[in-house]
Each structure stands twice: as structure tokens, then as C-alpha cells.
Write a protein that holds these residues in place. Structure first.
Motif, PDB file in Angstrom:
ATOM      1  N   PHE A 217       0.846  -1.187   0.000  1.00  0.00           N
ATOM      2  CA  PHE A 217       0.000   0.000   0.000  1.00  0.00           C
ATOM      3  C   PHE A 217       0.884   1.242   0.000  1.00  0.00           C
ATOM      4  O   PHE A 217       1.933   1.281   0.657  1.00  0.00           O
ATOM      5  N   TYR A 218       0.447   2.269  -0.741  1.00  0.00           N
ATOM      6  CA  TYR A 218       1.136   3.553  -0.784  1.00  0.00           C
ATOM      7  C   TYR A 218       0.107   4.652  -0.540  1.00  0.00           C
ATOM      8  O   TYR A 218      -1.080   4.492  -0.840  1.00  0.00           O
ATOM      9  N   VAL A 224      -5.081   6.718  -1.933  1.00  0.00           N
ATOM     10  CA  VAL A 224      -4.323   5.494  -1.667  1.00  0.00           C
ATOM     11  C   VAL A 224      -4.008   4.781  -2.974  1.00  0.00           C
ATOM     12  O   VAL A 224      -4.807   4.790  -3.921  1.00  0.00           O
ATOM     13  N   ILE A 225      -2.839   4.157  -3.014  1.00  0.00           N
ATOM     14  CA  ILE A 225      -2.437   3.342  -4.164  1.00  0.00           C
ATOM     15  C   ILE A 225      -2.192   1.928  -3.659  1.00  0.00           C
ATOM     16  O   ILE A 225      -1.455   1.719  -2.688  1.00  0.00           O
ATOM     17  N   PHE A 249      -6.582   5.112  -6.139  1.00  0.00           N
ATOM     18  CA  PHE A 249      -8.011   5.291  -5.898  1.00  0.00           C
ATOM     19  C   PHE A 249      -8.315   6.693  -5.393  1.00  0.00           C
ATOM     20  O   PHE A 249      -7.635   7.211  -4.493  1.00  0.00           O
ATOM     21  N   ASN A 250      -9.348   7.286  -5.986  1.00  0.00           N
ATOM     22  CA  ASN A 250      -9.886   8.527  -5.453  1.00  0.00           C
ATOM     23  C   ASN A 250     -10.649   8.217  -4.167  1.00  0.00           C
ATOM     24  O   ASN A 250     -10.938   7.049  -3.854  1.00  0.00           O
ATOM     25  N   GLU A 251     -11.007   9.251  -3.426  1.00  0.00           N
ATOM     26  CA  GLU A 251     -11.711   9.041  -2.162  1.00  0.00           C
ATOM     27  C   GLU A 251     -13.056   8.355  -2.350  1.00  0.00           C
ATOM     28  O   GLU A 251     -13.528   7.661  -1.454  1.00  0.00           O
ATOM     29  N   ALA A 314      -9.509  -5.011  -2.246  1.00  0.00           N
ATOM     30  CA  ALA A 314      -8.707  -4.577  -1.108  1.00  0.00           C
ATOM     31  C   ALA A 314      -9.099  -3.166  -0.667  1.00  0.00           C
ATOM     32  O   ALA A 314      -9.193  -2.878   0.543  1.00  0.00           O
ATOM     33  N   PHE A 315      -9.326  -2.272  -1.633  1.00  0.00           N
ATOM     34  CA  PHE A 315      -9.699  -0.900  -1.288  1.00  0.00           C
ATOM     35  C   PHE A 315     -11.034  -0.882  -0.560  1.00  0.00           C
ATOM     36  O   PHE A 315     -11.197  -0.157   0.435  1.00  0.00           O
ATOM     37  N   ALA A 316     -11.983  -1.678  -1.044  1.00  0.00           N
ATOM     38  CA  ALA A 316     -13.308  -1.723  -0.396  1.00  0.00           C
ATOM     39  C   ALA A 316     -13.193  -2.224   1.037  1.00  0.00           C
ATOM     40  O   ALA A 316     -13.940  -1.798   1.924  1.00  0.00           O
TER      41      ALA A 316
END
Length: 318
Positions: A217-218, A224-225, A249-251, A314-316
Motif C-alpha cells: 500500500f502507498y 491510496v495506491i 483510488f480517489n476518495e 482490497a480498497f473496499a
């Protein structure tokens, strides 16, 4: 009558004897190594000299070594004293380890000859990189090569890719040390920041998050990337490394941009997924569903889509 000491005979004496033997053997090995190492190094240097003369016989006055060479994948650069060309020793990562080539360039940068110096590839398969017909396919080139430019060895993609990498590394060294063309590449973190647009600071690796669908994660001040992977041709068929997708990812959860790393797969084929015509298809979407496969790059396209969808999951979750 003096009694024998069983402890000395049964326990201490054997240890002392073995220790003494080890000390003597270690000393002898050190002496032998001190004698043979300079000889081995001298023979290796003579073999390298012979290889340079073999590959660039026009260098009748010999070669001068270029000092302070500092380039990934490159070990040595030599310039012909009479200006007829250069030889570069470079390597790429193969199936069994580094595949090392010596490549000879004429003064204009055309590959005139090359040879494999060392490799640990599979006998009868990856070892075919030494075959004359494979070596010949590199000659005459004056540009960075892709899989479409050479005769890739069937069933030995990783070994073929390692050869491509080695020769292209040699090309970069020639461009820099012979022509003075220095390419300053952006760091991964700088590239990731730019997924959110020009002016975004470099991304920062973080351990704040974790998820089974992501490998890293970055973060940036804009979002977040997430780095996830998908199995391309090399990973599915030859035990190679997967393709990586860095998804910004945008917010609101939509994709701001995507960066793919297909360096461990087939150059010229897998690398098509890194082109803007493909990466731009993901922008504004919340997953990779419906993305068209690139013709002739099915494995890589599917791996890219798989990786992006894993990043979305993963973002979700975070």
C-alpha cells in the motif's frame, strides 16, 4: 597404579583431536585459497580479454576499461583503443539465475557480435540461448529490442527474456558511456504519485493497511495506491513472477490511474498493458469489469484485469 581418566579418553580427547584437525584443515584451505584465487581471477580476466578480441576483432590495439561504471545489470564496459567500438558485459535474471552476455557494438551502436558468458538455465531448454540461430537474431540491431525483434525460444520464455534484458542493459550502457546519453528515470514512488496527476508528490510506502488481495500500500495527499498481482504467461506456464498492478483510488473509490509492471513477462507482448491506450481504460471505473483484452496479449491482459480487481476488493475492505 595410576587410573586412567575415562572422561578425558571418552569425551575431552576426541573433541581436542577434532578441533586440532579442523584448525589444520582450515589453515590449509586458507593457504590453498590464497594461492588459487589470484590464478582464477587472472584466468577469468584472460578469458574476458579473449572474448573481447573474438567479438570485436577490429580492435587491433586492444581495449581501455571504462572506470566507475554504475548501472543496474551492467558489470563492465570497454572501449576499443582505435575507436572501432565497445564491448559491454551485462546480465538479466533467468530461470536458474543471472544470464550474462558480452555484447560488442561498433562505433555507431550497431550490435556486431555477442556471446553468452555464463548461465544456469535448464539443459536442453533454457540453454538454447547459446544456439547460433538465437544469438544471430540480435545482431545488426541499433535500438532497444522486444520479443518481436528476435527469435524467442519456444518453451523458454524466461531464458529468452533474460537474454533480451541483458542485451538491452548493454544497449543502455553503450548509450550512456559511448554517446553520453543519460536517461534519468523516475523512481517508482514518483511514478505512483503522478497517477493522481501532475504536481502530486511522490507516494509513500505504508504499513497502515493490510489485505490478502494486496501486496503493498502507498499513500499520497490525494488518495491510496494499492499494489496487487495477476498471473501472466510466465507465472502460469514457467514458474515466473506475476504481473503487478499499482492502482490509485480517489476518495469515492473510483480509479484515478493504473501503472502496470510486466517486466517479468514477455517484452513486446506483456509490455502492451503498460501503454496508455490500455491503462487509460481503467480511469473513472470502480472495477476492471468490461475492459477489452489486447489482441495478441491475452495472458497479460487477463493478469492485469485480475490484479486491478483484486486491488478494488482490497480498497473496499480498508
Amino acid at each position: 597404579m595410576k587410573k586412567k581418566n575415562p572422561t578425558w579418553n571418552d569425551m575431552i580427547k576426541p573433541v581436542v583431536v577434532l578441533t586440532a584437525i579442523c584448525v589444520v584443515v582450515s589453515g590449509l584451505l586458507a593457504v590453498v585459497n590464497g594461492i588459487t584465487t589470484p590464478i582464477i581471477e587472472k584466468n577469468a580476466a584472460l578469458a574476458a580479454d579473449a572474448a573481447r578480441i573474438e567479438l570485436l576483432p577490429e580492435a587491433t590495439d586492444g581495449f581501455d576499461k571504462i572506470e566507475d561504471v554504475d548501472m543496474a545489470g551492467v558489470t563492465e564496459v570497454y572501449k576499443a583503443k582505435n575507436g572501432s567500438g565497445y564491448t559491454v558485459t551485462a546480465f538479466g535474471k533467468g530461470y536458474g539465475g543471472d544470464v550474462t552476455y558480452m555484447v560488442a557494438f561498433d562505433s555507431e551502436g550497431v550490435i556486431v557480435n555477442l556471446k553468452v558468458l555464463s548461465h544456469s538455465e535448464t539443459a536442453g531448454l533454457g540453454s538454447k540461448i547459446e544456439n547460433p540461430e538465437f544469438i544471430e537474431s540480435f545482431k545488426g540491431s541499433n535500438k532497444e529490442l522486444t520479443a518481436a525483434d528476435i527469435d524467442m525460444i519456444s518453451g523458454a520464455t524466461i531464458s529468452s527474456n533474460a537474454s533480451l534484458t541483458a542485451v538491452n542493459n548493454a544497449r543502455k550502457a553503450f548509450n550512456q558511456y559511448a554517446k553520453g546519453i543519460v536517461i534519468v528515470e523516475q523512481t517508482l514512488e514518483e511514478k505512483l504519485g503522478l497517477l493522481f496527476g501532475e504536481g502530486t508528490p511522490a507516494a509513500v510506502l505504508t504499513e497502515e493497511y493490510s489485505n490478502e488481495n494486496a501486496v503493498a500500500f502507498y499513500t499520497t495527499d490525494k488518495g491510496v495506491i494499492i499494489c496487487s498481482t495477476g498471473d501472466g504467461f510466465s507465472a502460469k506456464n514457467q514458474g515466473g513472477e506475476p504481473i503487478k498492478a499499482y492502482v490509485a483510488f480517489n476518495e469515492d473509490g473510483t480509479i484515478a490511474g493504473v501503472l502496470f509492471d510486466s517486466s517479468n513477462d514477455t517484452p513486446g507482448i506483456a509490455t502492451k498493458i503498460e501503454e496508455e491506450t490500455f491503462t487509460s481504460l481503467f480511469a473513472g471505473k470502480s472495477n476492471a469489469d468490461g475492459i477489452d483484452i489486447i489482441a495478441g496479449s491475452t495472458y497479460s491482459s487477463n493478469a492485469a484485469i485480475e490484479a486491478v480487481n483484486k486491488a478494488c476488493v482490497a480498497f473496499a475492505a480498508i
